[in-house]
Design an enzyme around this catalytic site. Sequence first.
Site, short mmCIF file in Angstrom:
data_model
loop_
_atom_site.label_atom_id
_atom_site.label_comp_id
_atom_site.label_asym_id
_atom_site.label_seq_id
_atom_site.Cartn_x
_atom_site.Cartn_y
_atom_site.Cartn_z
N THR A 181 42.18 22.27 47.18
CA THR A 181 41.87 21.67 45.89
C THR A 181 41.88 20.14 45.99
O THR A 181 42.58 19.60 46.82
CB THR A 181 42.97 22.18 44.95
OG1 THR A 181 42.74 23.56 44.75
CG2 THR A 181 43.05 21.48 43.64
N ARG A 209 39.81 35.11 37.19
CA ARG A 209 41.13 34.47 37.28
C ARG A 209 41.00 32.96 37.02
O ARG A 209 40.11 32.30 37.53
CB ARG A 209 41.72 34.72 38.67
CG ARG A 209 43.08 34.05 38.91
CD ARG A 209 42.94 32.73 39.64
NE ARG A 209 44.25 32.16 40.02
CZ ARG A 209 44.41 30.94 40.51
NH1 ARG A 209 43.37 30.17 40.72
NH2 ARG A 209 45.61 30.49 40.81
N GLY A 211 43.22 29.38 37.19
CA GLY A 211 44.46 28.82 37.74
C GLY A 211 44.95 27.63 36.93
O GLY A 211 44.51 27.37 35.81
N ASP A 212 45.86 26.90 37.55
CA ASP A 212 46.48 25.74 36.89
C ASP A 212 45.55 24.55 36.74
O ASP A 212 45.75 23.69 35.88
CB ASP A 212 47.71 25.29 37.70
CG ASP A 212 47.33 24.86 39.12
OD1 ASP A 212 46.55 25.58 39.77
OD2 ASP A 212 47.80 23.81 39.57
N1 ASP Z 1 46.03 25.30 42.41
C1 ASP Z 1 44.83 25.93 42.84
C2 ASP Z 1 44.73 27.27 42.17
O1 ASP Z 1 45.70 27.97 42.10
C3 ASP Z 1 44.74 26.12 44.33
C4 ASP Z 1 45.04 24.91 45.19
O2 ASP Z 1 45.57 23.93 44.71
O3 ASP Z 1 44.70 24.94 46.38
O4 ASP Z 1 43.64 27.64 41.77
#
Ligand code: ASP
Length: 319
Positions: A181, A209, A211-212
């Site tokens: 990311t 899904r 994510g954060d």
């Molecule tokens: N935080 C990201 C997610 O869970 C993944 C990452 O930071 O590599 O989608």
Amino acid sequence: MSQFTLVIHGGAGNIHRKRMSEVQESAHSKVLVAALTAGEVILSDGGDAVSAVEAAICVLENSPLFNAGKGSVFTMAGTQEMDAAIMEGKDRNAGGVACIGHIRNPISAARAVMEKSPHVLICGTGAEQFARTHNVEWAEPHYFFDQHRWNQLEQIRGTGKMQLDFEGDEETKPESDKYGTVGAVACDSQGNLAAGTSTGGLTNKMPGRIGDTSMIGAGVFADNASCAVSCTGQGEYFMRGLVAADVANRMKFGGAPMDEAAQAAIDSTLSNLGGKGGVIAVDRHGNFSMPFNTTGMFRGYLKGETGKDSCTRAVYMFR
Ligand code: ASP
């Protein structure tokens, strides 16, 4: 005030010197430096933190080396679904997109949501159409296809496991030249803060899904009263710990200095939940912090002053 600061990350994880060739190391460094330079062009001219964050993230999204935009990982259905968000510290205005494809730079779509919609977070085709209507560049699925990412999916498809880029044992994990990311935080010469994060998520994640990364307070946060934060790591833990807001709250309500607040969010909030990852953060005085509890994190910073030619900058990967 004429000083500015920009901090970027390209993902935290099992990033170890032993697992990277010199060629890979230099390729990653090059893109990180290019991202800093894109932000510098804006900040050194007196430009705003939001534009610098967007410009730096676009460079990282355009590189297949990072898990965002062009380098996004695949879901278990063989699709690519991206999340991104951006926030400005001045008025805590924010925008995000989730589960999108078709948009070359998801961070620009997030900015369009922030500036041109009454909403904070839009997902799927609604977000794509909104971005298109506001002239955010469109891209066909083949633009995002990357053989290495596809191989990563094939390795774990059907196992029921979700693969974060950085997971795996340092010695046994297959060689990979692609991690994480991406994110950026900035303090501009007006003392305004901004933060942004962009990701393809997790390999073999369930379609749909989220994510954060697109969630304000979890993977991204900015408030001039405290700091700007961008996160990377196991999203579910960052969501449960509201890690980005945790850094800011430790400063705002606990009186902690920047460095201490960021370190405590990793060492206490994230680690106590069992999560792995890192954050980058900057405050209004240009103090910055880049803690992580993984082997490494692609990261870099730039500090300069408007009207002056020279900046201090560095990029790092390992501990
Ligand atoms: N935080 C990201 C997610 O869970 C993944 C990452 O930071 O590599 O989608």
